[in-house]
Design an enzyme around this catalytic site. Structure first.
Site, short mmCIF file in Angstrom:
data_model
loop_
_atom_site.label_atom_id
_atom_site.label_comp_id
_atom_site.label_asym_id
_atom_site.label_seq_id
_atom_site.Cartn_x
_atom_site.Cartn_y
_atom_site.Cartn_z
N MET A 121 -1.15 -71.25 -40.28
CA MET A 121 -1.74 -71.03 -41.53
C MET A 121 -3.10 -70.57 -41.48
O MET A 121 -3.89 -71.43 -41.20
CB MET A 121 -1.40 -72.08 -42.45
CG MET A 121 0.22 -72.21 -42.90
SD MET A 121 0.49 -73.61 -43.81
CE MET A 121 0.60 -75.22 -42.66
N LEU A 122 -3.49 -69.42 -41.86
CA LEU A 122 -4.82 -68.87 -42.04
C LEU A 122 -5.52 -69.81 -42.88
O LEU A 122 -5.35 -70.10 -43.86
CB LEU A 122 -4.70 -67.45 -42.42
CG LEU A 122 -5.94 -66.80 -42.31
CD1 LEU A 122 -6.53 -66.56 -40.63
CD2 LEU A 122 -6.00 -65.32 -42.84
N CYS A 179 3.93 -61.61 -40.39
CA CYS A 179 2.95 -61.67 -41.48
C CYS A 179 2.87 -60.31 -42.00
O CYS A 179 2.93 -59.35 -41.46
CB CYS A 179 1.69 -61.79 -40.80
SG CYS A 179 0.14 -61.93 -42.22
N HIS A 232 11.43 -67.00 -39.96
CA HIS A 232 11.05 -67.31 -41.43
C HIS A 232 12.38 -66.84 -42.25
O HIS A 232 12.59 -65.54 -42.06
CB HIS A 232 9.71 -66.62 -41.67
CG HIS A 232 9.41 -67.07 -43.20
ND1 HIS A 232 8.15 -66.98 -43.50
CD2 HIS A 232 10.06 -67.54 -44.01
CE1 HIS A 232 8.12 -67.33 -44.87
NE2 HIS A 232 9.13 -67.64 -45.27
#
Length: 338
Positions: A25-26, A106, A177
């Site tokens: 997670m950025l 992403c 995901h």
């Protein structure tokens, strides 16, 4: 002519436990958060924030830095140039990372402009080439994290074409995901919430590819939900819940991994973190570099609002020290005793 094939590097001998992992997670899963998470679970597989190949190869900072206590630790790479990815994978293996993960999920515009992330789902041959290039130079696992589809390309056949192609390149571990991504029209945040979850599609993938290690990601909030998924799959990756409610990690080893080890209390976790914070401060770091990650430690407890507010109002101040943390905890007790 000198050979272009580099000697493989990496010394991962023990298999990685993929039962439970924390998503990249950025701005969230930096080395401070990962150290904090490791205090609560020895078995959780930790992932770095996504790091681009350009940052590693041309950036001025050390984008591969981590604490030795974080193992097992995976580096998530963003990129689509096989040569650059191989160079970064080799550097990471030399630094001791336990896994290299390629981001094929992403959906942000910045990532698309760099021709990596979820848009790579439309180029399975390129993904396979990237995986193959990395596997040629490292002995540690090379894995792929992807979505179930992109835009109108969201059929099961589209997903399995990617899996078949990348599997043929030697990839044996996939993190899915369970949402598709809209490459246009939705922000990254909206792409984590608006496209509907389709867990059954990931379950079907495991049934059709029993030889692969398949983990699921998306919308998981409790360890009980993890157990439901683990009845069908090899692993569960949790994102936002593991950050915003980090104490969920305290029982991962016991409930999901079968260990008979003590469960630390929230206060015991905090006590173990304090020396790390003190070392960081002595090295010239700021308190809020770490304190921002522990805001949710007491979520659901009496006085948790006081804890969050005290840290938020004071940890960013110049010269803020360890006393901000201890005073925030004392303020909680003051509320309880009223």
């Amino acid at each position: 002519m000198k050979s272009q094939v580099s000697q493989k590097v990496g010394s991962n001998i023990m298999p990685i436990n993929r039962t439970f992992s924390i998503a990249p997670m950025l701005d969230w899963t930096d080395k401070h958060y990962r150290y904090f998470a490791r205090l609560m679970s020895s078995q959780t597989l930790l992932y770095t924030e996504m790091v681009t190949t350009g940052a590693i190869l041309h950036g001025r900072g050390d984008y591969l830095a981590y604490n030795q206590e974080e193992h097992p630790l995976a580096l998530q790479l963003g990129g689509s140039n096989p040569t650059d990815l191989a160079a970064c994978a080799k550097l990471a293996a030399e630094r001791g990372y336990d896994e290299i993960n390629l981001n094929v999920g992403c959906p942000s515009d910045r990532v698309q402009n760099g021709r990596f992330g979820a848009c790579l789902m439309a180029e399975p041959e390129l993904v396979a080439e990237c995986v193959s290039a990395m596997k040629q130079v490292v002995d540690i696992p090379v894995t792929v994290k992807t979505r179930i589809g992109i835009d109108e390309q969201d059929s099961y056949e589209f997903l399995t074409q990617l899996i078949d192609t990348v599997k043929a390149a030697g990839c044996e571990e996939f993190i899915i995901h369970a949402r598709k991504a809209w490459l246009q029209g939705l922000s990254p945040k909206e792409n984590r919430e608006i496209p509907p979850l389709d867990y059954e599609r990931v379950y079907q993938l495991k049934r059709d590819y029993p030889e692969l290690n398949i983990s699921i990601n998306g919308g998981v909030k409790t360890l009980e939900e993890c157990q439901t998924h683990l009845a069908q799959l090899d692993g569960v990756m949790v994102g936002r819940e593991a950050y915003q409610n980090p104490y969920i990690l305290a029982e991962v080893d016991q409930k999901l991994c079968g260990l008979n080890t003590p469960v630390l209390s929230r206060d015991e976790v905090l006590e173990k973190l304090l020396p790390y914070i003190e070392t960081h401060l002595k090295q010239g770091g700021r308190l809020n570099h770490i304190s921002r990650h522990i805001i949710g430690l007491y979520q659901g407890e009496v006085g948790s609002r006081i804890w969050r507010r005290y840290i938020s109002e004071n940890a960013h101040k110049q010269g803020a020290g360890i006393e901000v943390i201890t005073q925030a905890r004392a303020a909680m007790d003051d509320i309880v005793s009223l």
